[in-house]
Design an enzyme around this catalytic site. Structure first.
Site, PDB file in Angstrom:
ATOM      1  N   ASP A 166       1.058  -1.232  -0.042  1.00 40.55           N
ATOM      2  CA  ASP A 166      -0.060   0.046   0.054  1.00 40.55           C
ATOM      3  C   ASP A 166       0.831   1.305   0.075  1.00 40.55           C
ATOM      4  O   ASP A 166       1.781   1.293   0.628  1.00 40.55           O
ATOM      5  CB  ASP A 166      -0.970   0.066   1.349  1.00 40.55           C
ATOM      6  CG  ASP A 166      -2.028   1.131   1.198  1.00 40.55           C
ATOM      7  OD1 ASP A 166      -2.513   1.357   0.125  1.00 40.55           O
ATOM      8  OD2 ASP A 166      -2.368   1.205   2.104  1.00 40.55           O
ATOM      9  N   ASP A 214       2.770   4.175  -4.108  1.00 42.01           N
ATOM     10  CA  ASP A 214       2.468   5.193  -5.447  1.00 42.01           C
ATOM     11  C   ASP A 214       2.270   6.670  -4.784  1.00 42.01           C
ATOM     12  O   ASP A 214       2.265   7.505  -5.886  1.00 42.01           O
ATOM     13  CB  ASP A 214       0.867   5.073  -5.663  1.00 42.01           C
ATOM     14  CG  ASP A 214      -0.016   5.125  -4.705  1.00 42.01           C
ATOM     15  OD1 ASP A 214       0.244   4.603  -3.532  1.00 42.01           O
ATOM     16  OD2 ASP A 214      -1.198   5.251  -5.008  1.00 42.01           O
ATOM     17  N   ASP A 226      -8.390   3.252  -3.172  1.00 41.93           N
ATOM     18  CA  ASP A 226      -9.395   3.708  -1.978  1.00 41.93           C
ATOM     19  C   ASP A 226     -10.482   4.250  -2.785  1.00 41.93           C
ATOM     20  O   ASP A 226     -10.919   5.309  -2.576  1.00 41.93           O
ATOM     21  CB  ASP A 226      -8.787   4.380  -1.179  1.00 41.93           C
ATOM     22  CG  ASP A 226      -7.414   4.012  -0.461  1.00 41.93           C
ATOM     23  OD1 ASP A 226      -7.604   2.649  -0.228  1.00 41.93           O
ATOM     24  OD2 ASP A 226      -6.899   4.630   0.423  1.00 41.93           O
TER      25      ASP A 226
END
Length: 778
Positions: A391, A394, A443
């Site tokens: 997670d 990026d 998300d």
């Protein structure tokens, strides 16, 4: 006029010169290609395969530029017939059985053609001398690839035109320096990031970080193009077999709740294979490698392996979140500082979860990758964290950060275990697929509109090579309504990675949404598990062919204008078309069915393709999934289990819908867990069927591979006209009075019967043997 001259195997080069206003170009033939030489450098054109051309520009007195991570450094290419190099007048042609590349000295262009000599692209070689790529194409070409969409932006379809950036991006984005057309070509630039400008008849590409000096051209159907892309950029390793099942991810959980949830799944016979844990599993913020080890307060039996034993007994795998950052004022942080492990453009800042100082690691450095799979993380892997949810890498602004983070985990796990690697990551750049790399869409909000937008996100990502895609089923943000949740589950059941997740303390178990939602969601999950033999066979197909389980309709119907930008439906394998319901309260759904004959999976109703049908939708019970079988289908299924491999599959049911065209399916199996398949430990057997005027022929080949599955028999259900006699190579098979009698037999045989599709002939055939069975029809 010089006549046609075949130059394959030429011992001395042929040289032709073309003069323009700004630069002389000398064309030379070589043993295996064409060179275009200028005062500044040399452009070489070589065939890597019959359908792949590699163009490389090397400046004079300079070594070739090193490849980026887009290109597989281990790529190998099978031997093929020597290319033909021809001269006609002043032109040179490099040809194979699949394509022609012609140098035209008058236009000073390279012309790419298919095997039928249809013009596909014109390439300006002088542009490459300036580190750019300039192509001309037909104005009617439909173009795809380059990028997907992030978690919140408005998706505007699958087609690409105008200006686009190929980058890894943020929050579910996918990118590749790759554009392709259903006309029959693909173009891959070896670039870490690239700017594409697509005009009506022109494609311009320049590297955003370095000049473009290497370009790969592919020719063929969409399947051929993606097979070539996998050849150059790298094939995907296989995920473990359990990853074909259902994943419940949750943020905000401890050991007791985890076990209670798993036990509830089992008590309700709702299949599940994987529970993914968020921050909760780690000793996040603690010293002594807290980012890499169990949180013993929340999971007291994690460090000892007792929890793993409990979950192994229940058929559950645990996977856990990983972050690209670590805490600075800790033993591990001081180690990172001492060894210069920090990403240069990252800053020390307070973590939003621990509120302690953290900084991001530089995964581009081999030393960082080697350290990241450290002893603490190895212990966590050994005691149950067997997959990786990567997670937030990026947010670094480095396209390769997520790729290299997963590369660290892939290399580390493979060096210490033969257990297959599984991961999901929040962005994608081409090349990442080599590291058991799945993409999830970030998300995303919770709503029907958000759910509908996932279709374009999935298909756009697949259109650039990100074949292992999934999403936060139910939406990450907020709480879905029971109807919305149900439709998310039905959608997710027909994606490559089937997973639910929500924000902190959000629960995504089916029983949290009421009895109606639970019943409909359970049915969808159980359908997914019934299709595991079908799904897992495509897991192997993706590994060897580059084509995944899910593909846009335009892959199979590239010339149908109705599917050029269609994201409402997609193919799930070769033989199932699905168009999930994504609107609230919908009672009728228009669905376009491409050319061919189609059968409703649930009702058995037949439809002719090439038209839009009006499909009735149940807006109250939400049990319906628009799912259609393609004529000619061969679909292996099994009884749904509580988890993958709960029981040995000694008999697989095979749904067969014969057509006049011979259709085939490669049934595949292996141990589901290790990399032994890379060394031939697999079972692969082709099943084929064809309908003739007075007979149906069903065939099985001798299997390949060394693996011996538990499978003993196929129970083949051939739908259509009633058989009057059945024989294998002329020898009659034993006839039984009913399906029950056939099932109770100890060997091969056949029987007639009926099911929801109409009349059916049942064949019971031993697996692993060659058979050619003819069904005489009334």
């Amino acid at each position: 006029m010089i006549g046609l001259l075949l130059l394959a195997g030429l011992s001395a080069p042929l040289t032709l010169a073309a003069t323009g206003s700004d630069m002389n170009i000398t064309a030379q033939s070589t043993r295996d290609g064409i060179d275009l030489v200028t005062e500044q450098g040399r452009l070489t054109a070589r065939l890597l395969a019959p359908d792949i051309v590699h163009l490389r520009y090397t400046p004079s007195h300079a070594a070739p530029s090193p490849s980026t991570m887009v290109i597989d450094p281990q790529a190998t290419y099978p031997a093929f017939a020597a290319p033909q190099i021809q001269q006609q007048a002043e032109a040179l042609t490099l040809a194979s059985t699949q394509l022609r590349l012609r140098w035209n000295p008058q236009s000073r262009q390279l012309m790419l053609e298919d095997a039928q000599h249809k013009s596909l692209l014109q390439i300006d070689p002088l542009a490459l001398t300036h580190g750019q790529l300039q192509l001309q194409h037909d104005k009617n070409d439909a173009l795809y690839g380059i990028h997907g969409y992030d978690a919140i932006e408005q998706a505007d379809g699958l087609l690409r035109e105008g200006s686009h950036v190929a980058s890894a991006g943020k929050q579910g984005f996918a990118g590749a320096p790759f554009v392709w057309s259903t006309t029959g070509y693909g173009v891959l630039a070896d670039a870490q990031a690239a700017q594409f400008v697509l005009a009506s008849e022109r494609i311009d590409v320049h590297g955003k970080q370095q000049p473009i000096t290497d370009v790969y051209l592919f020719v063929g159907r969409p399947r051929d193009i993606f097979a070539a892309l996998a050849q150059v950029s790298g094939h995907t390793p296989m995920f473990p077999k359990w990853a074909m099942g259902f994943t419940n991810s949750q943020w905000g959980i401890d050991e007791r709740e985890l076990l209670d949830s798993v036990d509830t799944y089992r008590a309700k016979a709702i299949p599940i294979d994987n529970f993914t844990l968020d921050f909760d599993w780690k000793a996040w913020g603690e010293d002594h490698y807290g980012e890499f080890r169990w949180n013993a307060s929340k999971f007291p039996d994690g460090p000892s392996g007792k929890l793993k034993s409990e979950l192994d007994h229940r058929g559950i795998h645990l996977t856990g979140i990983m972050k690209p950052r670590i805490h600075v004022d800790t033993e591990q942080g001081r180690y990172a500082s001492a060894h210069g492990f920090w990403l240069a453009n990252s800053q020390t800042s307070p973590d939003y979860f621990s509120h302690q100082p953290i900084r991001e690691l530089d995964f581009g450095r081999p030393a960082v990758r080697a350290w990241f799979f450290n002893d603490a993380l190895k212990q966590s892997f050994t005691t149950g964290i067997v997959g990786w949810w990567n997670d937030e890498a990026d947010e670094s602004g480095v396209d390769s950060q997520h790729m290299n983070m997963q590369r660290a985990l892939y290399d580390g796990q493979r060096a210490s275990s033969n257990q297959r690697v599984w991961s999901i990551n929040r962005n994608f750049y081409l090349g990442a697929q080599r590291y058991a790399y799945g993409l999830w869409s970030g998300d995303i909000p919770t709503s029907f509109d958000s759910m509908a937008g996932q279709r374009q996100r999935m298909l756009s990502a697949i259109n650039l090579g990100a074949m292992q895609w999934g999403m936060d089923g139910g939406g990450f943000k907020s709480h879905p309504s029971p109807e919305n949740y149900t439709r998310w589950i039905q959608f997710g059941a027909f994606t490559p990675i089937f997973r639910v997740h929500g924000t902190f303390n959000e629960k995504r178990q089916p029983w949290m949404y009421g009895a109606v939602a639970e019943q409909a969601a359970t049915a969808a999950i159980r359908l997914r598990y019934a299709l595991i033999p079908y799904i897992y066979s495509y897991e192997y197909q993706r590994h060897v062919s580059g084509i995944g389980l899910v593909r846009p309709l335009l892959f199979d119907w590239p010339n149908d204008p109705s599917v050029r930008d269609d994201s409402d439906a997609w193919m799930f394998g070769d033989y199932l078309l699905v168009a999930p319901v994504v609107q609230q309260g919908q009672t009728r759904k228009p669905i376009y069915l491409p050319a061919g004959d189609w059968i409703d999976w649930f009702s058995g109703k037949h439809y002719s393709g090439g038209q839009t049908i009006e499909y009735s939708v149940d807006a109250k019970q939400w049990r319906d999934i628009p799912l259609f079988i393609r004529a000619g289908a061969i679909i292996p299924t099994q009884s749904a289990m509580d988890y993958v491999g709960q029981h040995p599959s000694t008999e697989v049911e095979v749904e067969v819908f014969p057509s006049a065209e011979r259709r085939a399916f490669d049934y595949y199996d292996d141990d589901g867990n290790s990399y032994a398949y890379e060394h031939g430990a697999y079972f692969r057997q082709t099943l084929a069927a064809q309908k003739h005027d007075q007979a149906i022929v069903f065939e099985t080949t001798l299997p390949s591979g060394d693996f011996k599955p538990a499978l003993a028999f196929y129970l083949v259900k051939i739908h259509g006209p009633v058989a009057t006699a059945v024989a294998n190579e002329g020898d009659p098979l034993t006839a039984f009075a009913s399906l029950d009698a056939l099932r109770q037999s100890s060997g091969e045989g056949w029987a007639n019967g009926n099911d929801r599709f109409g009349t059916v002939t049942y064949l019971r055939i031993a697996s692993g043997h060659q058979r050619r069975i003819a069904l005489a029809l009334k």
